[in-house]
Design an enzyme around this catalytic site. Structure first.
Site, mmCIF file in Angstrom:
data_model
loop_
_atom_site.group_PDB
_atom_site.id
_atom_site.type_symbol
_atom_site.label_atom_id
_atom_site.label_comp_id
_atom_site.label_asym_id
_atom_site.label_seq_id
_atom_site.Cartn_x
_atom_site.Cartn_y
_atom_site.Cartn_z
ATOM 1 N N GLY A 13 42.934 6.301 13.583
ATOM 2 C CA GLY A 13 44.108 7.064 13.185
ATOM 3 C C GLY A 13 43.787 8.539 13.009
ATOM 4 O O GLY A 13 44.560 9.420 13.418
ATOM 5 N N ARG A 82 38.737 -4.173 14.798
ATOM 6 C CA ARG A 82 37.912 -5.147 15.493
ATOM 7 C C ARG A 82 36.449 -4.919 15.141
ATOM 8 O O ARG A 82 35.963 -3.785 15.136
ATOM 9 C CB ARG A 82 38.132 -4.997 17.003
ATOM 10 C CG ARG A 82 37.414 -6.008 17.867
ATOM 11 C CD ARG A 82 37.752 -5.720 19.325
ATOM 12 N NE ARG A 82 36.914 -6.484 20.237
ATOM 13 C CZ ARG A 82 36.620 -6.103 21.480
ATOM 14 N NH1 ARG A 82 37.111 -4.971 21.934
ATOM 15 N NH2 ARG A 82 35.866 -6.844 22.252
ATOM 16 N N ASN A 95 47.091 -8.781 11.090
ATOM 17 C CA ASN A 95 47.755 -7.527 11.423
ATOM 18 C C ASN A 95 49.252 -7.712 11.663
ATOM 19 O O ASN A 95 50.044 -6.792 11.422
ATOM 20 C CB ASN A 95 47.077 -6.869 12.628
ATOM 21 C CG ASN A 95 45.756 -6.215 12.250
ATOM 22 O OD1 ASN A 95 45.435 -6.093 11.061
ATOM 23 N ND2 ASN A 95 44.978 -5.814 13.223
ATOM 24 N N ARG A 148 38.819 4.582 31.367
ATOM 25 C CA ARG A 148 37.466 4.024 31.471
ATOM 26 C C ARG A 148 37.140 3.726 32.924
ATOM 27 O O ARG A 148 36.025 3.989 33.398
ATOM 28 C CB ARG A 148 37.361 2.759 30.621
ATOM 29 C CG ARG A 148 37.340 3.029 29.122
ATOM 30 C CD ARG A 148 37.507 1.770 28.302
ATOM 31 N NE ARG A 148 37.416 2.061 26.858
ATOM 32 C CZ ARG A 148 37.940 1.322 25.894
ATOM 33 N NH1 ARG A 148 38.602 0.203 26.215
ATOM 34 N NH2 ARG A 148 37.809 1.659 24.633
ATOM 35 N N HIS A 172 46.119 -5.376 27.399
ATOM 36 C CA HIS A 172 44.993 -4.560 26.949
ATOM 37 C C HIS A 172 43.838 -5.466 26.522
ATOM 38 O O HIS A 172 44.036 -6.439 25.805
ATOM 39 C CB HIS A 172 45.433 -3.707 25.756
ATOM 40 C CG HIS A 172 44.326 -2.930 25.109
ATOM 41 N ND1 HIS A 172 43.761 -1.829 25.686
ATOM 42 C CD2 HIS A 172 43.697 -3.102 23.925
ATOM 43 C CE1 HIS A 172 42.841 -1.331 24.886
ATOM 44 N NE2 HIS A 172 42.769 -2.092 23.805
#
Length: 306
Positions: A13, A82, A95, A148, A172
């Site tokens: 964040g 994670r 979450n 990536r 994702h």
């Protein structure tokens, strides 16, 4: 420029907020976290950094969710991170409970906001938040995997990363798929170059876990890339990015990434322009996502009853 609320002031964040503010896309930022003093002290850090850069954006760090009001974009990174050895999907129930709470509290004070999900498992959290908030929600999706992929190909071929184009799609994480029909190198199809496609795919899927194992988390890459999504929305740049937008599947709203135009409005998706093989991969990703998501929703229901 935009007013942006950042929900969650952990490492990712903080990185997103800093990168977005430095980009000039944000003229007012509200940074919220439940941890006492954390957003306030992060606000001071930002003010010190902005003093040397001459950045004029207004920033408020707060422990009160009521302060997140009148935002154009709300970025949600709150939640458990994670850890080494964990799958993103392992975080679902914990979450999702946070997302349900935020879904009830954020929309009344932020009418018309675009919600950008970052908390993992990011696509499923976007679906949960939209399910309970009824607000338009996107996920950062596979834009991180896309960069990536581009960076790895550039490194292998010893060329500038700006010479590599193309996208990663699907869910994702470990199920992401390189959309090879979109990949161009110096404007030419990837098949004209000596590239091991399996090696590229493995890198995209495995490098996050390796970074987490050694550094403890992926922050600078995702944080900078997600800030670019905010910038494209704030300035209506209409960049094509591989974000996850809401799609209806078996009467359920789910989020799966495809190349999409990102501006002050989101879309259209460029999925219809992909070749048949890549479209098949995306359809397969939607089916797999839906099956796992529905099972996770059952677990969530049981957990909330307990």
């Amino acid at each position: 420029m935009a007013k942006v609320g950042f929900i969650g002031a952990g490492k990712i964040g903080q990185t997103i907020a800093y990168s977005a503010l430095v980009s000039g896309a944000v003229d007012e930022a509200i940074i919220y976290d439940i941890i006492p003093e954390l957003p306030d002290k992060f606000e001071h850090e930002l003010r010190h950094a902005f003093a040397t850069k001459g950045i004029k954006a207004e920033v408020l760090g707060t422990n009160s969710l009521d302060d997140v009001s009148g935002m154009d974009i709300v970025v949600i990174s709150a939640g458990k991170p994670r850890k080494p050895g964990m799958s993103r999907r392992d975080l679902f129930v914990d979450n999702a409970k946070i997302m349900i709470d935020l879904a009830q509290k954020l929309p009344p004070k932020n009418p018309g906001a675009i919600y950008l999900m970052v908390a993992n498992p990011v696509d499923m959290m976007a679906s949960v938040f939209m399910k309970y908030s009824k607000q338009f929600t996107i996920s950062a999706g596979d834009q991180v995997e896309t960069m990536r992929m581009r960076s790895f190909i550039a490194k292998k071929l010893k060329i500038p990363v700006t010479a590599v184009d193309g996208f990663v799609g699907g869910e994702h994480g470990e199920d992401a798929v390189v959309l090879w029909s979109t990949v161009k190198i110096k404007g030419k199809p990837a098949d004209e170059f000596s590239i091991n496609k399996d090696e590229v795919s493995d890198y995209v899927k495995k490098i996050p876990g390796e970074i987490i194992r050694v550094i403890g988390g992926t922050t600078w890459g995702p944080g900078t890339i997600i800030a670019d999504i905010i910038k494209s929305i704030a300035f209506s740049e209409n960049r094509v990015m591989s974000i996850a937008t809401p799609k209806e599947y078996e009467k359920e709203i789910i989020h799966v990434s495809a190349p999409t135009v990102v501006g002050s409005s989101i879309g259209p998706s460029l999925e219809p322009l992909l070749d048949e093989k890549d479209r098949w991969h995306l359809n397969s990703a939607m089916k797999d996502f839906y099956e796992v998501y529905k099972e996770n929703l059952k677990q969530l229901e049981q957990a909330t009853k307990a």
